[in-house]
Scaffold this motif. Sequence first.
Motif, mmCIF file in Angstrom:
data_model
loop_
_atom_site.group_PDB
_atom_site.id
_atom_site.type_symbol
_atom_site.label_atom_id
_atom_site.label_comp_id
_atom_site.label_asym_id
_atom_site.label_seq_id
_atom_site.Cartn_x
_atom_site.Cartn_y
_atom_site.Cartn_z
ATOM 1 N N ASP A 1 20.785 8.714 35.037
ATOM 2 C CA ASP A 1 21.423 8.777 36.162
ATOM 3 C C ASP A 1 22.766 9.949 36.580
ATOM 4 O O ASP A 1 22.914 10.108 35.024
ATOM 5 C CB ASP A 1 22.163 7.680 36.745
ATOM 6 C CG ASP A 1 21.111 6.380 37.046
ATOM 7 O OD1 ASP A 1 19.826 6.580 37.576
ATOM 8 O OD2 ASP A 1 21.047 5.449 36.378
ATOM 9 N N ARG B 1 25.974 12.067 37.883
ATOM 10 C CA ARG B 1 27.601 11.816 38.896
ATOM 11 C C ARG B 1 28.002 13.601 40.180
ATOM 12 O O ARG B 1 27.012 14.094 39.298
ATOM 13 C CB ARG B 1 28.776 11.650 38.507
ATOM 14 C CG ARG B 1 28.741 10.411 37.447
ATOM 15 C CD ARG B 1 30.213 9.925 36.805
ATOM 16 N NE ARG B 1 29.944 8.306 36.198
ATOM 17 C CZ ARG B 1 30.541 7.435 36.707
ATOM 18 N NH1 ARG B 1 31.230 7.563 37.631
ATOM 19 N NH2 ARG B 1 30.821 6.401 36.073
ATOM 20 N N SER B 2 28.377 12.596 41.474
ATOM 21 C CA SER B 2 27.993 14.250 41.440
ATOM 22 C C SER B 2 29.399 14.652 41.202
ATOM 23 O O SER B 2 30.151 14.596 40.400
ATOM 24 C CB SER B 2 28.819 13.438 43.237
ATOM 25 O OG SER B 2 30.469 13.093 42.593
ATOM 26 N N ILE C 1 31.207 10.379 41.336
ATOM 27 C CA ILE C 1 30.970 8.978 41.904
ATOM 28 C C ILE C 1 28.843 9.139 41.104
ATOM 29 O O ILE C 1 28.240 10.247 41.424
ATOM 30 C CB ILE C 1 30.460 9.280 43.741
ATOM 31 C CG1 ILE C 1 31.907 9.624 44.442
ATOM 32 C CG2 ILE C 1 28.866 8.121 44.359
ATOM 33 C CD1 ILE C 1 32.578 8.728 44.469
ATOM 34 N N ARG D 1 25.126 8.762 41.127
ATOM 35 C CA ARG D 1 24.366 9.187 41.414
ATOM 36 C C ARG D 1 22.924 8.202 40.899
ATOM 37 O O ARG D 1 22.618 8.704 39.871
ATOM 38 C CB ARG D 1 23.942 10.521 42.047
ATOM 39 C CG ARG D 1 24.739 11.410 42.798
ATOM 40 C CD ARG D 1 24.251 12.261 43.426
ATOM 41 N NE ARG D 1 25.557 12.775 43.755
ATOM 42 C CZ ARG D 1 25.647 14.044 44.614
ATOM 43 N NH1 ARG D 1 24.792 14.774 44.204
ATOM 44 N NH2 ARG D 1 26.189 14.474 45.623
ATOM 45 N N HIS E 1 27.885 11.513 51.872
ATOM 46 C CA HIS E 1 27.183 10.048 51.006
ATOM 47 C C HIS E 1 27.883 9.144 51.526
ATOM 48 O O HIS E 1 27.228 7.990 52.175
ATOM 49 C CB HIS E 1 26.527 10.233 49.575
ATOM 50 C CG HIS E 1 26.312 11.551 49.329
ATOM 51 N ND1 HIS E 1 25.659 11.509 48.076
ATOM 52 C CD2 HIS E 1 25.220 12.380 50.282
ATOM 53 C CE1 HIS E 1 24.351 12.244 48.237
ATOM 54 N NE2 HIS E 1 24.691 13.157 49.140
ATOM 55 N N GLU F 1 23.078 6.970 46.332
ATOM 56 C CA GLU F 1 23.531 6.297 45.533
ATOM 57 C C GLU F 1 24.599 4.426 45.471
ATOM 58 O O GLU F 1 25.485 4.531 45.646
ATOM 59 C CB GLU F 1 25.783 6.993 46.160
ATOM 60 C CG GLU F 1 25.650 8.605 45.635
ATOM 61 C CD GLU F 1 26.969 9.194 46.353
ATOM 62 O OE1 GLU F 1 27.783 9.075 46.431
ATOM 63 O OE2 GLU F 1 27.403 10.371 45.862
#
Length: 328
Positions: free
Chosen positions: A33, A35-36, A40, A42, A265, A286
């Motif tokens: 996993d 993050r953007s 955020i 992901r 998203h 997400e």
Amino acid sequence: MMAATNGLVHASAHKPLFTFGVIADVQYADIPDGRSFTGIPRYYRHSIDVLQRAVSAWNKQGAVKFSINFGDIVDGKCPKDKSLWAVQKVLGEFEKFPGPTYHMFGNHCLYNLPRSELVALLKMPTGSDRAYYDFSPCPEYRFVVLDAYDFSTLGWPRDHPVTAAATRLLEEKNPNADKNSPEGLVGVDQRFVMFNGAVGEEQLSWLSDVLRDASERRQNVVLCSHLPLDPVAASQVGLMWNYDEVMAVVRQYNCVKACFAGHDHKGGYSVDSHGVHHRTLEAALECPPGTSAFGHIEAYPDKLLLVGSDGMADTEMCFESSQFCKSM
């Protein structure tokens, strides 16, 4: 006209003409996993679980005629030696749905594989290497799937004329060294970043021809694009470069009732000044483990009804007129 949270849209008293499944931005990758760029979370491996639940739900529902995937089938962070494997793995899940699935390009698709290879893998019904097309599931409706990266720096060979022209546009519109950064850009000008693209001139002409034909046939048209076409229904940084030109073509006719998109998203919804509904779909990527974002849409002569899972909001989109489309 309304958008509603889950459970607040009531079933119609009438039977729909047909029902279809929707999902956006699976962006699967066999990596931990992350993050953007805005932080955020992901969930790269979990996203395929969301797709599996979507297909299972569509199959159990029983009346889902086809499904539409709104792009970004795998993530740009997928190791490039696993790109083909990852795309095939996701497509294998879609193939567990017995009806057809209609795909479109997203930027993450084009980070992984060239467009010519993707057209074949995604079985786009174009009969050529182009990635835009239309289909009609019943006489009352026409679906138009756009290639939002027809004019872009993504997916074309480095020495292709489209790559050169799109690069010049970004140089003109975006002063940042990093062309994926909207820093310093204001309002809708934030859309001029490398991860977006545009509909080219030939495709715009084709779109006009399709909408003219749909008007003559008195069909309701649903426009599908990875990139959103309305700045109220999505972040301004996520808009198609020439969303205004596309909507100018749409407004020459009175048959487009709704525009659906992915890419942004968080999702969104609006009704524009011409009564066209714009629904940006929430991303599968997400969804924290155990949650989902997908849905099915019931199509009626006078409205579309999106019934979403827990992460995708229900939305009822009532048309301004129950009359079928006529050219303005």
